[in-house]
Design an enzyme around this catalytic site. Structure first.
Site, mmCIF file in Angstrom:
data_model
loop_
_atom_site.group_PDB
_atom_site.id
_atom_site.type_symbol
_atom_site.label_atom_id
_atom_site.label_comp_id
_atom_site.label_asym_id
_atom_site.label_seq_id
_atom_site.Cartn_x
_atom_site.Cartn_y
_atom_site.Cartn_z
ATOM 1 N N LYS A 16 0.562 4.501 7.192
ATOM 2 C CA LYS A 16 0.160 5.670 6.060
ATOM 3 C C LYS A 16 0.075 6.779 6.795
ATOM 4 O O LYS A 16 -0.187 7.093 8.030
ATOM 5 C CB LYS A 16 -1.284 5.273 5.344
ATOM 6 C CG LYS A 16 -1.299 3.889 5.011
ATOM 7 C CD LYS A 16 -2.592 3.442 4.712
ATOM 8 C CE LYS A 16 -2.836 1.958 4.629
ATOM 9 N NZ LYS A 16 -3.121 1.394 5.846
ATOM 10 N N HIS A 48 -1.648 7.992 1.779
ATOM 11 C CA HIS A 48 -2.828 7.223 1.540
ATOM 12 C C HIS A 48 -3.875 7.663 0.585
ATOM 13 O O HIS A 48 -4.479 6.783 0.192
ATOM 14 C CB HIS A 48 -3.695 7.489 2.993
ATOM 15 C CG HIS A 48 -4.376 6.503 3.354
ATOM 16 N ND1 HIS A 48 -4.689 6.459 4.682
ATOM 17 C CD2 HIS A 48 -5.119 5.759 2.768
ATOM 18 C CE1 HIS A 48 -5.677 5.423 4.876
ATOM 19 N NE2 HIS A 48 -6.171 5.043 3.677
ATOM 20 N N ASP A 71 -1.065 -4.246 8.672
ATOM 21 C CA ASP A 71 -1.304 -2.983 7.771
ATOM 22 C C ASP A 71 -2.036 -2.237 8.642
ATOM 23 O O ASP A 71 -2.970 -1.858 9.548
ATOM 24 C CB ASP A 71 -2.371 -3.315 6.560
ATOM 25 C CG ASP A 71 -2.536 -2.068 5.693
ATOM 26 O OD1 ASP A 71 -1.449 -1.593 5.010
ATOM 27 O OD2 ASP A 71 -3.861 -1.571 5.640
ATOM 28 N N ASN A 114 -4.548 4.028 -3.279
ATOM 29 C CA ASN A 114 -5.779 4.505 -4.025
ATOM 30 C C ASN A 114 -5.295 5.449 -5.274
ATOM 31 O O ASN A 114 -6.174 6.473 -5.467
ATOM 32 C CB ASN A 114 -6.736 5.471 -2.953
ATOM 33 C CG ASN A 114 -6.983 4.546 -1.902
ATOM 34 O OD1 ASN A 114 -7.622 3.519 -2.199
ATOM 35 N ND2 ASN A 114 -6.748 5.059 -0.770
ATOM 36 N N LEU A 151 -12.588 -8.032 1.091
ATOM 37 C CA LEU A 151 -14.044 -8.888 1.278
ATOM 38 C C LEU A 151 -15.125 -8.115 1.121
ATOM 39 O O LEU A 151 -16.235 -8.232 1.461
ATOM 40 C CB LEU A 151 -13.911 -9.641 2.482
ATOM 41 C CG LEU A 151 -12.980 -10.788 2.527
ATOM 42 C CD1 LEU A 151 -12.950 -11.482 3.758
ATOM 43 C CD2 LEU A 151 -12.897 -11.848 1.209
ATOM 44 N N TRP A 159 -8.142 -1.517 10.295
ATOM 45 C CA TRP A 159 -8.989 -0.458 10.562
ATOM 46 C C TRP A 159 -10.221 -0.942 11.257
ATOM 47 O O TRP A 159 -10.644 -2.157 11.119
ATOM 48 C CB TRP A 159 -9.283 -0.138 9.272
ATOM 49 C CG TRP A 159 -10.347 0.990 8.754
ATOM 50 C CD1 TRP A 159 -10.354 2.130 9.325
ATOM 51 C CD2 TRP A 159 -11.594 0.560 8.099
ATOM 52 N NE1 TRP A 159 -11.293 3.065 9.139
ATOM 53 C CE2 TRP A 159 -12.282 1.993 8.347
ATOM 54 C CE3 TRP A 159 -12.218 -0.290 7.686
ATOM 55 C CZ2 TRP A 159 -13.645 2.199 7.874
ATOM 56 C CZ3 TRP A 159 -13.627 -0.138 7.038
ATOM 57 C CH2 TRP A 159 -14.124 1.199 7.117
ATOM 58 N N TYR A 194 -6.058 5.544 12.206
ATOM 59 C CA TYR A 194 -6.951 4.292 12.512
ATOM 60 C C TYR A 194 -7.133 4.425 14.310
ATOM 61 O O TYR A 194 -7.977 3.877 14.520
ATOM 62 C CB TYR A 194 -6.245 2.992 12.374
ATOM 63 C CG TYR A 194 -6.232 2.698 10.718
ATOM 64 C CD1 TYR A 194 -7.010 3.651 9.819
ATOM 65 C CD2 TYR A 194 -5.561 1.558 10.268
ATOM 66 C CE1 TYR A 194 -6.831 3.142 8.354
ATOM 67 C CE2 TYR A 194 -5.516 1.034 9.020
ATOM 68 C CZ TYR A 194 -6.352 2.095 7.925
ATOM 69 O OH TYR A 194 -6.148 1.739 6.854
ATOM 70 N N ARG A 247 -12.060 -16.237 12.376
ATOM 71 C CA ARG A 247 -11.966 -15.741 11.138
ATOM 72 C C ARG A 247 -10.369 -15.263 10.753
ATOM 73 O O ARG A 247 -10.301 -15.332 9.432
ATOM 74 C CB ARG A 247 -13.030 -14.522 11.194
ATOM 75 C CG ARG A 247 -13.606 -14.127 9.682
ATOM 76 C CD ARG A 247 -14.339 -15.246 8.924
ATOM 77 N NE ARG A 247 -15.403 -15.479 10.078
ATOM 78 C CZ ARG A 247 -16.686 -14.516 10.284
ATOM 79 N NH1 ARG A 247 -16.560 -13.509 9.713
ATOM 80 N NH2 ARG A 247 -17.523 -15.115 11.098
#
Length: 356
Positions: A87, A120, A51, A171, A221, A28, A56, A301
Site C-alpha cells: 500500500k 491505504h 499483506d 478503509n 481479531l 504490521w 510498516y 499462533r
C-alpha cells in the site's frame, strides 16, 4: 466472490482475473529478525498471502524471507504462488508519487511486480506519524475525492505497465467507492477494511460484492496491546461479560481484542468444536466471503490462524457470531486506533496471551 479450494489454500476470485488467498499474514508492527522469522514460518506452513506496506518499515525483511523461500527454501515455490499486497500512505497520494512509492516497495521486497497495490486511506494529508490514520484536515469531501481521482488514474497506469496485477483501496466507505466508480476505468479489485464480529460492516460488504469488489479484513481479531499506547491509572484491568444472549459489556480490557475472544458466544463454539476463539472468528470471516489478515509473531499462533480452511461453522453458529453486539469501530480517520471512551478500550497487557 466465488471461493475456490486449491491445495491447502482457499482462494477468492478477483475482478482482475487473479485469485486472492483467503488467509494472509499481516505484517504490521513486526520488525527485524522477528519479521523474517514470522514470514518464513507462515510460508513454511502454507500461507500464500502476505499483506505489506512500505510505511510498516519492514518490507526489506519480508522480502528477505520471501526471497529465501523462492530460492529453494521451499521446494517448488514460485513467485506466482505467493500473493503479495502493499500500500502507499496518504502522504504519498500525490499522483506523481504513486509510481515512486511502488518502486520503493518493489525494491525493498525484491520483486518485479505486486499482486495487489492499495490506496491505504481516501485522504491526502500532510506528512504525519505513519502509524496513525490520516487526520481530517477540514478540507471538504469533494476535494479529497478529486485528489483520489488523480491518484486512481496513476494507479491504473501501474496496471497498464505490468508492475501491478490488481489495484484496490483500503478503509473506504460506500459513498467514497460510489464516487470512485464514477470515474474509474479499472474498478477496484479489493477494499481492505476493519472487519470483526464487533464491526461487521454488513452493508459495506453487500455493496462491494454487488460491484464485484472483494472485501479483505484487516484487524480481524482486534488490536493487540503491543500496538497501543497504555492508558495510565489502571492497575488491575478486568473484563466483565453478561449472559451470552445479551450484548456483552466490557470494562477496560487487558487488550482490545481480549473481550472479543472471550465472549461466551465465541468461547462456547470454540470449546464444542475443539478450536481456539481466534479460529472461530477468522473462520466466520472467511465464510462471509472475506479474506482475513491476522498478524502474529508466534509460530504456534501463526499456525492456528491458518488452520481454518478444512472445516466450517454451522449455519447456526455462524449466525450467532454474525449478530453479536455492540458494533464498535476501532480504527477511523480521526482517532489513532481507539476511541477515548466505550467498552473496547485498552490498557497495557501484563502478558501477550492474546496477541493476534
Amino acid at each position: 466472490m466465488a471461493r475456490k479450494e486449491m491445495g491447502s489454500c482457499t482462494y477468492f476470485s478477483l475482478n482482475s482475473g487473479t485469485k486472492i488467498p483467503a488467509v494472509g499474514l499481516g505484517t504490521w508492527q513486526t520488525d527485524g529478525a522477528v519479521c523474517r522469522t514470522a514470514v518464513k514460518t507462515a510460508l513454511d506452513l502454507g500461507y500464500r498471502h502476505l499483506d505489506c506496506d512500505h510505511l510498516y518499515g519492514n518490507e526489506i525483511e519480508v522480502g528477505q524471507a520471501l526471497g529465501e523461500a523462492l530460492k529453494g527454501g521451499i521446494m517448488g515455490l514460485q513467485r506466482e504462488d505467493v500473493f503479495v499486497t502493499s500500500k502507499f500512505w496518504c502522504t504519498t497520494n500525490a499522483p506523481q508519487r504513486v509510481a515512486t512509492s511502488l518502486d520503493v516497495s518493489l525494491k525493498n521486497l525484491g520483486l518485479s511486480y505486486l499482486d495487489l497495490y492499495l490506496v491505504h486511506w481516501p485522504d491526502c494529508s500532510q506528512f504525519e506519524d505513519a502509524t496513525d490514520p490520516p487526520r481530517k484536515l477540514g478540507v471538504d469531501h469533494r476535494k479529497h475525492l478529486y485528489g483520489l481521482k488523480v491518484t486512481w488514474q496513476a494507479m491504473e497506469a501501474l496496471v497498464q505497465n505490468g508492475k501491478v496485477h490488481a489495484i484496490g483501496v483500503s478503509n473506504l466507505s460506500i459513498a467514497q467507492i460510489e464516487e470512485i466508480l464514477l470515474f474509474a476505468k479499472i474498478v477496484p479489485a479489493v477494499n481492505q477494511v476493519e472487519l470483526h464480529p464487533f464491526w461487521r460492516q454488513d452493508e459495506l460488504i453487500k455493496f462491494c460484492q454487488s460491484k464485484g469488489i472483494h472485501v479483505s479484513a484487516h484487524t480481524p481479531l482486534g488490536i493487540p496491546e503491543s500496538s497501543l499506547a497504555s492508558i495510565s491509572g489502571i492497575e488491575s484491568p478486568e473484563e466483565i461479560e453478561v449472559a451470552p444472549t445479551s450484548a456483552p459489556i466490557f470494562s477496560r480490557s487487558r487488550s482490545v481484542h481480549a473481550p472479543m475472544l472471550r465472549t461466551s458466544a465465541v468461547a462456547a463454539i470454540a470449546e464444542r468444536l475443539g478450536k481456539t476463539p481466534a479460529q472461530i472468528i477468522l473462520r466466520w470471516g472467511v465464510q462471509r466471503g472475506t479474506s482475513v489478515l491476522p498478524r502474529s509473531r508466534k509460530p504456534e499462533r501463526i499456525k492456528s490462524n491458518f488452520d481454518i480452511l478444512n472445516w466450517t461453522l454451522s449455519e447456526k453458529d455462524w449466525r450467532h457470531i454474525n449478530t453479536m453486539e455492540p458494533q464498535l469501530q476501532l480504527i477511523d480517520s480521526s482517532h489513532s486506533y481507539l476511541h477515548d471512551s466505550g467498552p473496547l478500550q485498552a490498557v497495557k497487557e501484563i502478558d501477550d496471551d492474546f496477541e493476534s
